[in-house]
Scaffold this motif. Sequence first.
Motif, PDB file in Angstrom:
ATOM      1  N   GLY A  46       0.827  -1.210   0.000  1.00 50.05           N
ATOM      2  CA  GLY A  46       0.000   0.000   0.000  1.00 50.05           C
ATOM      3  C   GLY A  46       0.857   1.253   0.000  1.00 50.05           C
ATOM      4  N   THR A  47       1.934   1.210   0.780  1.00 51.06           N
ATOM      5  CA  THR A  47       2.846   2.357   0.850  1.00 51.06           C
ATOM      6  C   THR A  47       3.591   2.542  -0.469  1.00 51.06           C
ATOM      7  OG1 THR A  47       3.065   2.030   3.235  1.00 51.06           O
ATOM      8  CG2 THR A  47       4.768   3.369   2.156  1.00 51.06           C
ATOM      9  N   LEU A  48       4.066   1.447  -1.059  1.00 54.31           N
ATOM     10  CA  LEU A  48       4.772   1.533  -2.346  1.00 54.31           C
ATOM     11  C   LEU A  48       3.845   2.038  -3.444  1.00 54.31           C
ATOM     12  CD1 LEU A  48       6.926  -1.738  -2.221  1.00 54.31           C
ATOM     13  CD2 LEU A  48       7.631   0.610  -1.663  1.00 54.31           C
ATOM     14  N   ASN A  49       2.592   1.577  -3.436  1.00 48.78           N
ATOM     15  CA  ASN A  49       1.611   2.066  -4.406  1.00 48.78           C
ATOM     16  C   ASN A  49       1.368   3.562  -4.215  1.00 48.78           C
ATOM     17  OD1 ASN A  49       0.138   0.180  -6.369  1.00 48.78           O
ATOM     18  ND2 ASN A  49       0.352  -1.097  -4.548  1.00 48.78           N
ATOM     19  N   HIS A  50       1.317   4.024  -2.966  1.00 49.36           N
ATOM     20  CA  HIS A  50       1.097   5.446  -2.711  1.00 49.36           C
ATOM     21  C   HIS A  50       2.236   6.298  -3.273  1.00 49.36           C
ATOM     22  CE1 HIS A  50       0.324   9.290  -0.910  1.00 49.36           C
ATOM     23  NE2 HIS A  50       1.507   9.232  -0.314  1.00 49.36           N
ATOM     24  N   ILE A  51       3.467   5.842  -3.097  1.00 54.04           N
ATOM     25  CA  ILE A  51       4.614   6.602  -3.627  1.00 54.04           C
ATOM     26  C   ILE A  51       4.499   6.704  -5.151  1.00 54.04           C
ATOM     27  CG2 ILE A  51       7.127   6.704  -3.864  1.00 54.04           C
ATOM     28  CD1 ILE A  51       7.276   5.131  -1.168  1.00 54.04           C
ATOM     29  N   VAL A  52       4.144   5.608  -5.793  1.00 54.06           N
ATOM     30  CA  VAL A  52       3.966   5.616  -7.248  1.00 54.06           C
ATOM     31  C   VAL A  52       2.826   6.558  -7.636  1.00 54.06           C
ATOM     32  CG1 VAL A  52       3.247   4.189  -9.217  1.00 54.06           C
ATOM     33  CG2 VAL A  52       5.009   3.360  -7.661  1.00 54.06           C
ATOM     34  N   ALA A  53       1.738   6.534  -6.885  1.00 55.36           N
ATOM     35  CA  ALA A  53       0.603   7.422  -7.177  1.00 55.36           C
ATOM     36  C   ALA A  53       1.016   8.884  -7.058  1.00 55.36           C
ATOM     37  CB  ALA A  53      -0.570   7.115  -6.238  1.00 55.36           C
ATOM     38  N   GLY A  54       1.702   9.231  -5.968  1.00 56.92           N
ATOM     39  CA  GLY A  54       2.145  10.611  -5.780  1.00 56.92           C
ATOM     40  C   GLY A  54       3.073  11.069  -6.891  1.00 56.92           C
ATOM     41  N   LYS A  73       7.184  13.856 -21.790  1.00 54.42           N
ATOM     42  CA  LYS A  73       6.234  13.420 -22.818  1.00 54.42           C
ATOM     43  C   LYS A  73       5.762  11.985 -22.570  1.00 54.42           C
ATOM     44  CE  LYS A  73       6.626  17.139 -25.410  1.00 54.42           C
ATOM     45  NZ  LYS A  73       5.674  18.194 -25.193  1.00 54.42           N
ATOM     46  N   ALA A  74       6.601  11.155 -21.971  1.00 47.85           N
ATOM     47  CA  ALA A  74       6.243   9.761 -21.681  1.00 47.85           C
ATOM     48  C   ALA A  74       5.084   9.654 -20.694  1.00 47.85           C
ATOM     49  CB  ALA A  74       7.454   9.018 -21.129  1.00 47.85           C
ATOM     50  N   MET A  75       4.832  10.702 -19.938  1.00 52.03           N
ATOM     51  CA  MET A  75       3.748  10.677 -18.951  1.00 52.03           C
ATOM     52  C   MET A  75       2.372  10.656 -19.606  1.00 52.03           C
ATOM     53  SD  MET A  75       5.144  10.270 -16.079  1.00 52.03           S
ATOM     54  CE  MET A  75       3.614  10.331 -15.154  1.00 52.03           C
ATOM     55  N   VAL A  76       2.290  11.055 -20.869  1.00 54.49           N
ATOM     56  CA  VAL A  76       1.011  11.051 -21.581  1.00 54.49           C
ATOM     57  C   VAL A  76       0.419   9.640 -21.591  1.00 54.49           C
ATOM     58  CG1 VAL A  76      -0.054  11.357 -23.856  1.00 54.49           C
ATOM     59  CG2 VAL A  76       1.562  13.047 -22.996  1.00 54.49           C
ATOM     60  N   LYS A  77       1.277   8.633 -21.676  1.00 57.76           N
ATOM     61  CA  LYS A  77       0.829   7.243 -21.756  1.00 57.76           C
ATOM     62  C   LYS A  77       0.528   6.626 -20.389  1.00 57.76           C
ATOM     63  CE  LYS A  77       3.450   6.428 -25.962  1.00 57.76           C
ATOM     64  NZ  LYS A  77       4.564   5.723 -26.581  1.00 57.76           N
ATOM     65  N   ILE A  78       0.808   7.354 -19.320  1.00 60.69           N
ATOM     66  CA  ILE A  78       0.587   6.834 -17.966  1.00 60.69           C
ATOM     67  C   ILE A  78      -0.642   7.520 -17.382  1.00 60.69           C
ATOM     68  CG2 ILE A  78       1.568   6.575 -15.662  1.00 60.69           C
ATOM     69  CD1 ILE A  78       4.358   6.637 -16.974  1.00 60.69           C
ATOM     70  N   PRO A  79      -1.711   6.763 -17.172  1.00 61.69           N
ATOM     71  CA  PRO A  79      -2.947   7.369 -16.658  1.00 61.69           C
ATOM     72  C   PRO A  79      -2.754   7.952 -15.258  1.00 61.69           C
ATOM     73  CG  PRO A  79      -3.304   5.080 -17.346  1.00 61.69           C
ATOM     74  CD  PRO A  79      -1.839   5.335 -17.400  1.00 61.69           C
ATOM     75  N   ALA A  80      -3.480   9.014 -14.991  1.00 63.35           N
ATOM     76  CA  ALA A  80      -3.448   9.637 -13.668  1.00 63.35           C
ATOM     77  C   ALA A  80      -4.200   8.751 -12.678  1.00 63.35           C
ATOM     78  CB  ALA A  80      -4.077  11.018 -13.720  1.00 63.35           C
ATOM     79  N   PRO A  81      -3.645   8.558 -11.495  1.00 57.78           N
ATOM     80  CA  PRO A  81      -4.372   7.790 -10.481  1.00 57.78           C
ATOM     81  C   PRO A  81      -5.614   8.556 -10.019  1.00 57.78           C
ATOM     82  CG  PRO A  81      -2.308   8.642  -9.590  1.00 57.78           C
ATOM     83  CD  PRO A  81      -2.350   9.007 -11.035  1.00 57.78           C
ATOM     84  N   THR A  82      -6.583   7.820  -9.547  1.00 56.34           N
ATOM     85  CA  THR A  82      -7.823   8.444  -9.104  1.00 56.34           C
ATOM     86  C   THR A  82      -7.725   8.974  -7.675  1.00 56.34           C
ATOM     87  OG1 THR A  82      -8.626   6.251  -8.487  1.00 56.34           O
ATOM     88  CG2 THR A  82      -9.273   7.091 -10.654  1.00 56.34           C
TER      89      THR A  82
END
Length: 178
Positions: A46-54, A73-82
Amino acid sequence: MPTREDIVLLASYNASMNAKLYSAAASLPKEVLSVDLGAFFGSILGTLNHIVAGDTIWLRRFMAHPSDLLSLKAMVKIPAPTTLAHVFSDDLDVLLKHRIRLDAIIEAMAAEVSDRDLVQPLLYRNSRGDFQKTFGSLLLHLFNHQTHHRGQASTLLSQSGVDIGLTDLLEWIPDYRK
Protein backbone atom coordinates in the motif's frame (compact mmCIF):
# COMPACT_ATOMS: atom_id res chain seq x y z
CA MET A 1 16.28 27.33 -4.57
CA PRO A 2 17.86 24.05 -5.65
CA THR A 3 20.31 23.98 -8.52
CA ARG A 4 20.21 21.64 -11.49
CA GLU A 5 23.06 19.69 -9.88
CA ASP A 6 20.96 19.26 -6.71
CA ILE A 7 18.08 17.87 -8.75
CA VAL A 8 20.36 15.46 -10.63
CA LEU A 9 21.79 14.26 -7.30
CA LEU A 10 18.34 13.78 -5.79
CA ALA A 11 17.04 11.95 -8.86
CA SER A 12 19.98 9.53 -8.80
CA TYR A 13 19.68 8.97 -5.05
CA ASN A 14 15.94 8.53 -5.41
CA ALA A 15 16.20 5.83 -8.08
CA SER A 16 18.87 3.96 -6.14
CA MET A 17 16.89 4.03 -2.89
CA ASN A 18 13.77 2.84 -4.70
CA ALA A 19 15.76 -0.08 -6.13
CA LYS A 20 17.03 -0.97 -2.63
CA LEU A 21 13.54 -0.74 -1.19
CA TYR A 22 11.98 -2.98 -3.83
CA SER A 23 14.84 -5.46 -3.56
CA ALA A 24 14.30 -5.68 0.20
CA ALA A 25 10.56 -6.04 -0.26
CA ALA A 26 11.11 -8.86 -2.77
CA SER A 27 12.71 -10.93 -0.02
CA LEU A 28 9.33 -11.24 1.71
CA PRO A 29 6.43 -13.51 0.75
CA LYS A 30 3.57 -11.80 -1.08
CA GLU A 31 1.22 -12.36 1.85
CA VAL A 32 3.52 -10.38 4.16
CA LEU A 33 3.71 -7.48 1.69
CA SER A 34 -0.07 -7.14 1.75
CA VAL A 35 -0.63 -7.37 5.53
CA ASP A 36 -2.06 -4.20 7.06
CA LEU A 37 0.61 -3.16 9.55
CA GLY A 38 -1.19 -0.03 10.70
CA ALA A 39 0.73 2.40 8.50
CA PHE A 40 -1.07 5.30 6.85
CA PHE A 41 -1.41 3.30 3.63
CA GLY A 42 -1.72 0.02 5.51
CA SER A 43 0.77 -2.44 4.12
CA ILE A 44 4.20 -2.36 2.52
CA LEU A 45 2.52 -2.71 -0.89
CA GLY A 46 0.00 0.00 0.00
CA THR A 47 2.85 2.36 0.85
CA LEU A 48 4.77 1.53 -2.35
CA ASN A 49 1.61 2.07 -4.41
CA HIS A 50 1.10 5.45 -2.71
CA ILE A 51 4.61 6.60 -3.63
CA VAL A 52 3.97 5.62 -7.25
CA ALA A 53 0.60 7.42 -7.18
CA GLY A 54 2.15 10.61 -5.78
CA ASP A 55 4.96 10.57 -8.33
CA THR A 56 2.55 9.95 -11.19
CA ILE A 57 0.33 12.84 -10.11
CA TRP A 58 3.26 15.25 -9.81
CA LEU A 59 4.97 14.19 -13.03
CA ARG A 60 1.71 14.68 -14.91
CA ARG A 61 1.42 18.16 -13.35
CA PHE A 62 5.01 18.91 -14.34
CA MET A 63 4.03 18.35 -17.99
CA ALA A 64 2.53 21.87 -17.84
CA HIS A 65 5.97 23.43 -17.24
CA PRO A 66 6.49 26.33 -19.66
CA SER A 67 9.73 24.76 -20.96
CA ASP A 68 7.75 21.79 -22.32
CA LEU A 69 10.29 19.28 -21.02
CA LEU A 70 10.79 16.48 -23.56
CA SER A 71 11.44 13.89 -20.82
CA LEU A 72 7.90 14.32 -19.50
CA LYS A 73 6.23 13.42 -22.82
CA ALA A 74 6.24 9.76 -21.68
CA MET A 75 3.75 10.68 -18.95
CA VAL A 76 1.01 11.05 -21.58
CA LYS A 77 0.83 7.24 -21.76
CA ILE A 78 0.59 6.83 -17.97
CA PRO A 79 -2.95 7.37 -16.66
CA ALA A 80 -3.45 9.64 -13.67
CA PRO A 81 -4.37 7.79 -10.48
CA THR A 82 -7.82 8.44 -9.10
CA THR A 83 -6.65 8.82 -5.48
CA LEU A 84 -3.44 8.93 -3.45
CA ALA A 85 -4.28 5.39 -2.33
CA HIS A 86 -4.60 4.19 -5.95
CA VAL A 87 -3.47 0.58 -6.36
CA PHE A 88 -1.39 0.23 -9.50
CA SER A 89 -0.75 -3.42 -8.70
CA ASP A 90 -0.87 -5.95 -5.88
CA ASP A 91 2.04 -7.73 -7.57
CA LEU A 92 5.45 -6.37 -6.52
CA ASP A 93 7.10 -7.27 -9.86
CA VAL A 94 4.46 -5.37 -11.84
CA LEU A 95 4.71 -2.39 -9.47
CA LEU A 96 8.51 -2.47 -9.76
CA LYS A 97 8.30 -2.16 -13.56
CA HIS A 98 6.16 0.95 -13.14
CA ARG A 99 8.55 2.31 -10.49
CA ILE A 100 11.55 1.81 -12.78
CA ARG A 101 9.72 3.60 -15.61
CA LEU A 102 8.92 6.59 -13.36
CA ASP A 103 12.47 6.75 -12.01
CA ALA A 104 13.83 6.79 -15.58
CA ILE A 105 11.51 9.70 -16.40
CA ILE A 106 12.58 11.54 -13.24
CA GLU A 107 16.27 11.03 -14.01
CA ALA A 108 15.78 12.14 -17.63
CA MET A 109 13.91 15.24 -16.45
CA ALA A 110 16.69 16.03 -13.96
CA ALA A 111 19.28 15.78 -16.73
CA GLU A 112 17.18 18.01 -18.98
CA VAL A 113 16.13 20.73 -16.55
CA SER A 114 18.09 23.99 -16.37
CA ASP A 115 18.62 26.37 -13.48
CA ARG A 116 16.33 28.77 -15.34
CA ASP A 117 13.58 26.13 -15.45
CA LEU A 118 13.81 25.66 -11.68
CA VAL A 119 12.92 29.28 -10.88
CA GLN A 120 9.90 29.39 -13.18
CA PRO A 121 6.46 29.19 -11.61
CA LEU A 122 4.24 26.21 -12.29
CA LEU A 123 0.48 26.46 -12.08
CA TYR A 124 -1.25 23.28 -10.90
CA ARG A 125 -4.58 22.19 -9.49
CA ASN A 126 -5.45 19.77 -6.73
CA SER A 127 -8.59 19.05 -4.72
CA ARG A 128 -8.11 22.26 -2.71
CA GLY A 129 -7.82 24.58 -5.69
CA ASP A 130 -5.30 26.24 -8.00
CA PHE A 131 -1.73 26.93 -6.89
CA GLN A 132 1.38 28.48 -8.39
CA LYS A 133 4.79 27.65 -6.95
CA THR A 134 8.35 27.59 -8.24
CA PHE A 135 9.22 24.44 -10.14
CA GLY A 136 12.41 23.85 -8.14
CA SER A 137 10.46 23.90 -4.87
CA LEU A 138 7.91 21.46 -6.30
CA LEU A 139 10.71 19.11 -7.35
CA LEU A 140 12.04 19.25 -3.79
CA HIS A 141 8.57 18.30 -2.61
CA LEU A 142 8.51 15.33 -5.00
CA PHE A 143 11.77 14.00 -3.58
CA ASN A 144 10.86 14.79 0.02
CA HIS A 145 7.53 12.98 -0.35
CA GLN A 146 9.30 9.87 -1.60
CA THR A 147 11.88 10.01 1.19
CA HIS A 148 9.15 10.36 3.80
CA HIS A 149 7.18 7.35 2.58
CA ARG A 150 10.29 5.26 1.84
CA GLY A 151 11.10 5.80 5.52
CA GLN A 152 7.69 4.42 6.42
CA ALA A 153 8.17 1.45 4.09
CA SER A 154 11.64 0.74 5.49
CA THR A 155 10.16 0.76 9.01
CA LEU A 156 7.49 -1.72 7.90
CA LEU A 157 10.21 -3.88 6.32
CA SER A 158 12.27 -3.68 9.51
CA GLN A 159 9.24 -4.77 11.53
CA SER A 160 9.02 -7.74 9.15
CA GLY A 161 12.67 -8.64 9.75
CA VAL A 162 14.24 -7.02 6.66
CA ASP A 163 16.97 -4.36 6.88
CA ILE A 164 17.38 -2.34 3.68
CA GLY A 165 20.75 -0.98 4.77
CA LEU A 166 22.18 2.50 4.58
CA THR A 167 19.81 5.11 3.15
CA ASP A 168 21.54 8.40 3.96
CA LEU A 169 21.72 10.99 1.19
CA LEU A 170 25.06 11.98 2.70
CA GLU A 171 26.64 8.95 1.04
CA TRP A 172 25.61 10.36 -2.36
CA ILE A 173 26.94 13.87 -1.88
CA PRO A 174 30.36 14.15 -3.55
CA ASP A 175 33.33 15.19 -1.43
CA TYR A 176 34.25 18.83 -1.86
CA ARG A 177 37.39 19.25 -3.96
CA LYS A 178 38.98 22.59 -4.70
